[in-house]
Design a protein around this motif. Structure first.
Motif, short mmCIF file in Angstrom:
data_model
loop_
_atom_site.label_atom_id
_atom_site.label_comp_id
_atom_site.label_asym_id
_atom_site.label_seq_id
_atom_site.Cartn_x
_atom_site.Cartn_y
_atom_site.Cartn_z
N LEU A 82 28.29 78.47 90.89
CA LEU A 82 29.36 79.19 90.39
C LEU A 82 28.67 80.60 89.47
O LEU A 82 28.16 80.63 88.54
N LYS A 83 28.66 81.69 90.15
CA LYS A 83 28.22 82.88 89.46
C LYS A 83 29.25 83.35 88.45
O LYS A 83 30.38 83.33 88.48
N GLY A 84 28.55 83.79 87.13
CA GLY A 84 29.26 84.40 86.02
C GLY A 84 29.08 86.06 86.17
O GLY A 84 28.42 86.34 87.33
N ASN A 85 29.83 86.74 85.51
CA ASN A 85 30.58 86.34 84.35
C ASN A 85 31.72 86.34 84.93
O ASN A 85 32.54 87.27 85.44
N ALA A 86 32.47 85.15 85.02
CA ALA A 86 33.65 85.11 85.85
C ALA A 86 34.56 83.95 85.35
O ALA A 86 33.78 82.74 84.75
N THR A 87 35.68 83.84 85.42
CA THR A 87 36.70 82.70 85.18
C THR A 87 37.48 82.46 86.44
O THR A 87 37.89 83.08 87.27
N TYR A 88 37.08 80.95 87.03
CA TYR A 88 37.83 80.35 87.99
C TYR A 88 39.03 79.50 87.63
O TYR A 88 39.01 78.42 87.07
N ILE A 89 40.23 80.28 88.08
CA ILE A 89 41.12 79.41 87.72
C ILE A 89 41.89 78.44 88.69
O ILE A 89 41.84 78.73 89.72
N ILE A 90 42.02 77.17 88.24
CA ILE A 90 42.25 76.17 89.45
C ILE A 90 43.55 75.49 89.05
O ILE A 90 44.13 75.46 87.98
N SER A 91 44.29 75.20 90.30
CA SER A 91 45.84 74.72 90.20
C SER A 91 45.71 73.39 90.86
O SER A 91 46.80 72.60 91.10
N ASP A 92 44.39 72.77 91.29
CA ASP A 92 44.33 71.51 91.89
C ASP A 92 42.82 70.87 91.49
O ASP A 92 42.15 71.97 91.04
N SER A 93 42.65 69.69 91.80
CA SER A 93 41.46 69.19 91.25
C SER A 93 39.95 69.78 92.25
O SER A 93 40.33 70.05 93.41
N ILE A 94 39.00 69.74 91.79
CA ILE A 94 37.81 70.19 92.38
C ILE A 94 37.06 68.86 92.78
O ILE A 94 36.98 67.78 92.08
N LEU A 95 36.62 68.80 94.09
CA LEU A 95 36.23 67.56 95.03
C LEU A 95 34.68 67.72 95.11
O LEU A 95 34.32 68.37 96.11
N ILE A 96 33.79 66.89 94.40
CA ILE A 96 32.53 66.77 94.76
C ILE A 96 31.75 65.60 95.46
O ILE A 96 32.52 64.47 95.35
N GLY A 97 31.01 65.89 96.53
CA GLY A 97 30.42 64.61 97.50
C GLY A 97 29.11 64.01 96.84
O GLY A 97 28.61 64.59 95.84
N SER A 98 28.72 63.41 97.50
CA SER A 98 27.40 62.82 97.40
C SER A 98 26.13 63.67 97.51
O SER A 98 26.41 64.72 98.25
N ASN A 99 24.78 63.44 96.89
CA ASN A 99 23.75 64.25 96.93
C ASN A 99 24.03 65.75 96.67
O ASN A 99 23.48 66.58 97.47
N THR A 100 25.05 65.99 95.63
CA THR A 100 25.29 67.43 95.54
C THR A 100 25.21 67.74 94.05
O THR A 100 25.52 66.98 93.24
N VAL A 101 24.86 69.03 93.96
CA VAL A 101 24.83 69.62 92.65
C VAL A 101 25.82 70.60 92.76
O VAL A 101 25.93 71.59 93.37
N LEU A 102 26.67 70.62 91.52
CA LEU A 102 27.73 71.71 91.26
C LEU A 102 27.12 72.33 89.78
O LEU A 102 27.08 71.70 88.88
N GLU A 103 26.56 73.37 89.96
CA GLU A 103 26.22 74.12 88.78
C GLU A 103 26.76 75.75 88.76
O GLU A 103 27.44 76.11 89.56
N GLY A 104 26.29 76.27 87.78
CA GLY A 104 26.72 77.52 87.22
C GLY A 104 26.37 78.38 86.20
O GLY A 104 25.57 77.46 85.64
N ASP A 105 26.17 79.41 86.12
CA ASP A 105 25.85 80.19 84.94
C ASP A 105 26.48 79.94 83.82
O ASP A 105 27.63 79.52 83.93
N SER A 106 25.90 80.15 82.81
CA SER A 106 26.71 79.81 81.29
C SER A 106 27.78 80.69 81.21
O SER A 106 28.83 80.30 80.36
N THR A 107 28.12 81.63 81.93
CA THR A 107 29.24 82.48 81.84
C THR A 107 30.25 82.32 82.87
O THR A 107 31.34 83.18 82.79
N ALA A 108 30.07 81.35 83.56
CA ALA A 108 31.08 80.85 84.73
C ALA A 108 31.85 79.88 83.89
O ALA A 108 31.61 78.84 83.46
N VAL A 109 33.15 80.18 84.18
CA VAL A 109 34.17 79.28 83.54
C VAL A 109 35.19 78.75 84.65
O VAL A 109 35.85 79.39 85.30
N ILE A 110 35.20 77.16 84.66
CA ILE A 110 36.43 76.62 85.28
C ILE A 110 37.46 76.51 84.13
O ILE A 110 37.15 75.87 83.32
N LYS A 111 38.60 76.96 84.65
CA LYS A 111 39.69 76.98 83.71
C LYS A 111 41.11 76.32 84.21
O LYS A 111 41.38 76.75 85.32
#
Length: 452
Positions: A82-111
C-alpha cells in the motif's frame, strides 16, 4: 571382428555422452529461464492512479482484495504494498491468503468508514479461507479503527477488531501503528507460531494482542497504551514469551499483561514474561488468574516473571486488582529480579478478582531477589504492602532475599520472610545514581530491570 565390437562400443558411448550433454544443457536452460522470472514480485496499490490497483477513497477494500487475490492465485507474487501518503477507506473486510505479505508505507492508512453497520466479530483484516491460512505477514502501515466515527458502538463487545485470524499458523504482525478501535489489535484463535513485534498500539477498544487457544506466541518491542482492557493477553494458551515491551495506560483500561486459564481443557506450563516496562497501568501491571472447573496444578504452573520494571502500576483507586502483580490459581509461579517502584495497593498480591476463583487449594508463589519500594495505598486494592496475601487459606508465598523499603503499610500481610532485607528510604534511588555503589549492590540485576 574385434574392431567391429570396439566401433559398436564407441558408438554406444558417443550416444550416452551426447544424451548427457543435451540433458545438462536442457537443465541449464530451464534454470536460467526460471531464475529470470520475477519470483516474489510486489503488487502495488495506490490512490493516485500509478499502481497496479488504484483506489478512489470509497470501498477501497475492493481493490485491495483484488490485489491480494491476484497474489494468492499467482505464486510468483508474494506481496501487496500500500503506497502512501494515502488513506484507504474500507466498508468491508480485507481478506489475506497464505504465503502473502500485506505491507505498506508508514504513511499508508487503512481506515474504517464512518457509521459502519458491521455486526459483532467482523474484523477489518482477516483470512481468505475460513478453515485457516498460513504464512501471513502484515507490516509497516497504519490501521485506524475510527472509534469516534463509530461512537454508537460499545467498546470491548467484539466490534471492529483490527486483525482477527483463526485456525492459522506462521503469523507475523510487525511495524504497525494500530489505534482508536472498538476491539482488539491482533486477535488469534486456535493459531500457532505467532509473532507480534515492533508495533505501536494506542487506545484500542480491547486488547492489543489477544491470544485464544493458541501456542508458540512471542510479543516483543511493542509500545502499548491501553484504554479498555489489557496490552498483551493470553487465554488458555501455551508456549508464550512476552519481552521488551513498554505498556501503560492513560487513566483507562485493565492490566498491562493478562494470563488467563479457564477450566481443565488447556495446559499452561510454559509462559515467560521478562524485561518489560509496565508503568501507570490502570489496574495490575500483570494479572494472572486460573479459575473454573477443577484442574490439575500440572496444567497451570511454572510461569516465570523476571527482570521487569513496574512503576506506579495500578493507578485506579477503584480497582481492587490494582498493583504490580495480582495472581491466583497458578502453581509454582517464580517472580525474581524485578523492580517494583511506587505500585498502588500492593506490589505482589494473591487475590480473587471478581468471580475468578481458583479451584481447591495449595498454590505457591516464589518471590525472590526483587526490589520492592515506595508501595502506595489504594482505596480498594490495599494499604500499600510489599506482599499481600488475601487468599492465605489457599495460597502461600515463599519469600527469599528481597530488598524492601518505604512501603506505606509495611512489608507483609499474611506472608513472612526470614531472608528479606530492609534498607533505608531513598537508599535504592541513591544506588541507582551511583555507578560504583551499583556494582556492589546485591540486587543490581533487579535495579537494571526492564527496557533501558
Amino acid at each position: 571382428m574385434e574392431k567391429k565390437v570396439q566401433t559398436n562400443r564407441w558408438g554406444s558411448r558417443k550416444k550416452i555422452i551426447i544424451s548427457s550433454v543435451t540433458l545438462i544443457l536442457l537443465i541449464a536452460i530451464i534454470i536460467f529461464f526460471l531464475s529470470g522470472l520475477p519470483f516474489g514480485r510486489v503488487v502495488y496499490v495506490t490512490t493516485n492512479g500509478s499502481g497496479d490497483f488504484n483506489c478512489d477513497g470509497v470501498d477501497d477494500q475492493v481493490e485491495i482484495n483484488k490485489a491480494l487475490a491476484y497474489v494468492a492465485e499467482n505464486p510468483l507474487y508474494t506481496t501487496v504494498h500500500l503506497k502512501g501518503n494515502a488513506t484507504y477507506i474500507i466498508s468491508d473486510s480485507i481478506l489475506i491468503g497464505s504465503n502473502t505479505v500485506l505491507e505498506g508505507d508508514s504513511t499508508a492508512v487503512i481506515k474504517l468508514e464512518d457509521k459502519s453497520d458491521w455486526p459483532e466479530y467482523k474484523p477489518i483484516i482477516t483470512q481468505m479461507d475460513s478453515s485457516g491460512n498460513h504464512d501471513i505477514t502484515i507490516r509497516g502501515f497504519e490501521i485506524d479503527g475510527n472509534h469516534d466515527g463509530n461512537s454508537e458502538k460499545k467498546r470491548g463487545a467484539g466490534y471492529h477488531n483490527l486483525i482477527h485470524l483463526l485456525d492459522s499458523e506462521n503469523i507475523q504482525v510487525h511495524g504497525l501503528y494500530m489505534h482508536d478501535s472498538h476491539g482488539d489489535g491482533l486477535k488469534v484463535t486456535r493459531c500457532s507460531n505467532i509473532q507480534f513485534y515492533n508495533n505501536k498500539v494506542y487506545r484500542l477498544g480491547h486488547d492489543a494482542l489477544y491470544v485464544i487457544y493458541s501456542s508458540n506466541v512471542e510479543a516483543w518491542d511493542n509500545r502499548i497504551t491501553c484504554r479498555t482492557n489489557s496490552g498483551l493477553r493470553v487465554y488458555n494458551s501455551n508456549h508464550v514469551k512476552f519481552y521488551n515491551n513498554t505498556i501503560n495506560s492513560e487513566g483507562e483500561g485493565g492490566a498491562g499483561i493478562q494470563v488467563q486459564k479457564d477450566g481443565s481443557s488447556f495446559i499452561m506450563d510454559d509462559i515467560e514474561i521478562f524485561n518489560n516496562l509496565l508503568y501507570e497501568t490502570n489496574a495490575a501491571g500483570i494479572w494472572i488468574t486460573g479459575y473454573g472447573s477443577k484442574y490439575s496444578k500440572d496444567t497451570a504452573k511454572d510461569i516465570y516473571i523476571h527482570n521487569n520494571r513496574f512503576y506506579k502500576a495500578g493507578t485506579n483507586q477503584g480497582a481492587d486488582w490494582a498493583g504490580g502483580i495480582t495472581l491466583n490459581g497458578f502453581q509454582n509461579t517464580l517472580i525474581e529480579n524485578n523492580l517494583f517502584d511506587g505500585c498502588y495497593g500492593a506490589a505482589i498480591a494473591h487475590k480473587r478478582v471478581m468471580a475468578f476463583s481458583a479451584p481447591e487449594s495449595g498454590y505457591t508463589t516464589i518471590v525472590k531477589n526483587n526490589i520492592i519500594i515506595n508501595t502506595q495505598p489504594s482505596r480498594t486494592a490495599g494499604k500499600g504492602y510489599a506482599i499481600l496475601n488475601k487468599l492465605n487459606n489457599t495460597h502461600s508465598f515463599i519469600l527469599e532475599n528481597n530488598c524492601l523499603s518505604n512501603n506505606a503499610a509495611g512489608n507483609y500481610l499474611y506472608a513472612n520472610s526470614t531472608s528479606d532485607v530492609n534498607v533505608d528510604k531513598g537508599h535504592v534511588e541513591q544506588v541507582a545514581n551511583n555507578e560504583s555503589m551499583k556494582k556492589e549492590f546485591p540486587w543490581s540485576e533487579a535495579l537494571s530491570a526492564g527496557p533501558q
